[in-house]
Design a protein around this motif. Structure first.
Motif, PDB file in Angstrom:
ATOM      1  N   ASP A 178      -9.974   1.469  -3.683  1.00 35.27           N
ATOM      2  CA  ASP A 178      -8.593   1.324  -3.212  1.00 35.27           C
ATOM      3  C   ASP A 178      -7.579   1.381  -4.342  1.00 35.27           C
ATOM      4  O   ASP A 178      -6.422   1.017  -4.159  1.00 35.27           O
ATOM      5  CB  ASP A 178      -8.424   0.030  -2.413  1.00 35.27           C
ATOM      6  CG  ASP A 178      -8.728  -1.221  -3.231  1.00 35.27           C
ATOM      7  OD1 ASP A 178      -9.223  -1.081  -4.370  1.00 35.27           O
ATOM      8  OD2 ASP A 178      -8.485  -2.335  -2.728  1.00 35.27           O
TER       9      ASP A 178
ATOM     10  N   ARG B 122      -4.069   3.502  -0.202  1.00 34.43           N
ATOM     11  CA  ARG B 122      -4.522   2.863  -1.437  1.00 34.43           C
ATOM     12  C   ARG B 122      -3.482   1.853  -1.932  1.00 34.43           C
ATOM     13  O   ARG B 122      -2.331   1.862  -1.511  1.00 34.43           O
ATOM     14  CB  ARG B 122      -4.776   3.910  -2.527  1.00 34.43           C
ATOM     15  CG  ARG B 122      -5.793   4.980  -2.170  1.00 34.43           C
ATOM     16  CD  ARG B 122      -7.118   4.393  -1.716  1.00 34.43           C
ATOM     17  NE  ARG B 122      -8.207   5.342  -1.756  1.00 34.43           N
ATOM     18  CZ  ARG B 122      -8.600   6.117  -0.749  1.00 34.43           C
ATOM     19  NH1 ARG B 122      -7.940   6.065   0.405  1.00 34.43           N
ATOM     20  NH2 ARG B 122      -9.627   6.937  -0.875  1.00 34.43           N
ATOM     21  N   ARG B 123      -3.909   0.987  -2.821  1.00 34.91           N
ATOM     22  CA  ARG B 123      -2.985   0.005  -3.396  1.00 34.91           C
ATOM     23  C   ARG B 123      -1.778   0.709  -4.018  1.00 34.91           C
ATOM     24  O   ARG B 123      -1.942   1.747  -4.666  1.00 34.91           O
ATOM     25  CB  ARG B 123      -3.675  -0.823  -4.476  1.00 34.91           C
ATOM     26  CG  ARG B 123      -4.715  -1.808  -3.980  1.00 34.91           C
ATOM     27  CD  ARG B 123      -5.267  -2.605  -5.148  1.00 34.91           C
ATOM     28  NE  ARG B 123      -6.300  -3.541  -4.751  1.00 34.91           N
ATOM     29  CZ  ARG B 123      -6.090  -4.773  -4.309  1.00 34.91           C
ATOM     30  NH1 ARG B 123      -4.827  -5.207  -4.189  1.00 34.91           N
ATOM     31  NH2 ARG B 123      -7.084  -5.572  -3.978  1.00 34.91           N
TER      32      ARG B 123
ATOM     33  N   ARG C 218       0.838  -1.196   0.000  1.00 31.05           N
ATOM     34  CA  ARG C 218       0.000   0.000   0.000  1.00 31.05           C
ATOM     35  C   ARG C 218       0.876   1.249   0.000  1.00 31.05           C
ATOM     36  O   ARG C 218       2.037   1.219   0.407  1.00 31.05           O
ATOM     37  CB  ARG C 218      -0.894   0.032   1.244  1.00 31.05           C
ATOM     38  CG  ARG C 218      -1.847  -1.143   1.354  1.00 31.05           C
ATOM     39  CD  ARG C 218      -3.155  -0.837   0.699  1.00 31.05           C
ATOM     40  NE  ARG C 218      -4.017  -2.005   0.593  1.00 31.05           N
ATOM     41  CZ  ARG C 218      -5.270  -1.973   0.169  1.00 31.05           C
ATOM     42  NH1 ARG C 218      -5.813  -0.817  -0.181  1.00 31.05           N
ATOM     43  NH2 ARG C 218      -5.989  -3.068   0.073  1.00 31.05           N
TER      44      ARG C 218
END
Length: 437
Positions: free
Chosen positions: A392, A400-401, A53
């Motif tokens: 995400d 977020r990713r 992340r």
């Protein structure tokens, strides 16, 4: 020096010292960074990544982690960083060729699966960290192999077998002779072919059983199917509503392949999430899409590709060739009208019609048709995430990713920069890396 003065001096020195990058798995120095929410390009950003992340995004260049340490440093100061792109319309299990129509009779599913492994890696290396695969029995299995780390590829949202009506665009027995048709029998909801509301519900439930992530219907005829009509409506509205209602029970969204006006109207009124292709989209359909919040995924690339190939003798069967020549050539013009009308637009190519890995050319065609480069990039990032119903991905923000790509130049200054991807990270793992230490 008194102790209190020493403490004040230390505090001042600490305040003035450059901030240290937080502990991370990777630290990226980006010369420019595209803010997909605002559509603006930001200068000199440090992105830290931890556990797949984004941990933080900071202005300027925070100190790089020491060489030989646990954190990986990626120097992208000469590059432009963006969220990984999403292509909302691909077919990872196939790729168009002059042999495509005969290969279905000559090859086994495992042959297509092995091909798909290469297509998946090409797509990821082109900067597409997510795709929505809209039709193909290979894609759910490819998705699982990628998730298990067995092969390299983008995150796949798989439809599995598309849902059609008898003789419709995704009827798997189109073009079969009478002997084959007799031996196989008429396909039904298990094979994704329906003819009633009850069939519609069963077909969605079968897709759930098969492990699909999204539902795809063929609301009109298609260009490449072995059938005469490319735009006639192929579902009744009550059948589409039954599909959408049942899909909603399972948390699915519904994408509708559609070229003809009447089929689009029925699909929008039936509650689908997106219209794919939309060749003959009328002003009325555009108004309905805006009213219902229906997304348009234009697939300009596929239109241009099939129109060009229709000029080659023998590339398409003769029943397909006139459809490819007329329908394919119109999609870019429809896109331009839909953009001016304010129809919500997200990015998709129908790749598999053209060669996998060439997906980014869609950006060029979108800009050529009148969409600003920033909005084209948003179509493949934040807007694509909205179509998928996920929050995400599509942005480079904390939490977020860590799906991050980098280009050699700024695509807002020259959109052709999208064709030169130098860095690809998906879920914090680096797959393409220009310069590291």
């Amino acid at each position: 020096m008194p102790a209190t003065a020493g403490r004040r001096t230390l505090a001042i020195l600490l305040f003035l010292a450059p901030a240290a990058a937080p502990a991370a798995d990777a630290v990226l120095h980006c010369g420019k960074l595209f803010d997909s929410r605002s559509g603006r390009m930001l200068a000199e950003r440090t992105v830290t990544v931890e556990d797949g992340r984004v941990a933080a995004v900071a202005a300027g260049y925070l100190p790089a982690p020491p060489a030989g340490g646990d954190a990986r440093y990626v120097d992208l100061r000469a590059h432009t960083c963006l969220p990984g792109w999403t292509d909302l319309h691909v077919h990872m299990g196939s790729e168009s060729s002059a042999q495509s129509y005969s290969e279905g009779f000559r090859l086994d599913p495992v042959d297509f699966a092995f091909r798909a492994v290469g297509y998946a890696e090409k797509t990821l290396m082109a900067g597409f960290t997510s795709v929505r695969d809209l039709g193909g029995e290979v894609s759910p299995h490819l998705r699982d192999a990628i998730n298990q780390g067995l092969v390299k590829g983008p995150r796949i949202f798989a439809a599995g077998k598309s849902i059609a009506t008898t003789g419709g665009h995704a009827d798997p027995t189109n073009g079969y002779n009478s002997m084959l048709s007799h031996l196989m029998g008429p396909p039904g909801p298990t094979e994704g072919v329906i003819n009633s509301v009850e069939d519609a519900r069963q077909a969605v439930r079968q897709r759930y059983k098969d492990g699909s992530d999204v539902i795809k219907i063929t609301a009109t005829g298609g260009v490449l199917s072995y059938a005469r009509s490319g735009d006639a409506p192929q579902f009744m509205t009550d059948e589409i509503r039954a599909i959408v209602e049942t899909a909603n029970d399972y948390g699915y969204r519904v994408a509708a392949h559609a070229h003809g006006t009447e089929g689009m109207k029925r699909a929008v009124e039936g509650g689908v999430t997106s219209i794919e292709h939309g060749t003959h989209m009328s002003d009325e359909v555009m108004r309905l899409m805006k009213q219902h919040g229906t997304w348009y995924v234009p697939t300009i690339y596929a239109g241009r590709f099939v129109a060009d190939k229709a000029k080659e003798d023998g590339y398409f069967p003769e029943i397909v060739r006139p459809k490819a020549a007329t329908i394919g050539a119109q999609i870019q013009g429809t896109f331009a009208k839909a953009y001016k009308a304010g129809v919500p637009i997200a990015f998709g190519t129908d790749m598999g019609v053209g060669p996998h890995g060439d997906n980014a050319r869609e950006f060029l065609y979108m800009v050529e048709a009148g969409m600003p480069a920033a909005e084209a990039l948003q179509a493949a990032t934040v807007h694509a995430a909205e179509v998928l119903g996920v929050d995400d991905q599509g942005v480079i923000e904390a939490g977020r990713r860590a799906d991050i790509i980098a280009l050699a130049a700024d695509p807002l200054e020259d959109i052709e920069a999208v064709l030169d991807v130098r860095f690809v990270m998906k879920d914090g793992e680096v797959f393409r890396d220009p310069d590291t230490r």
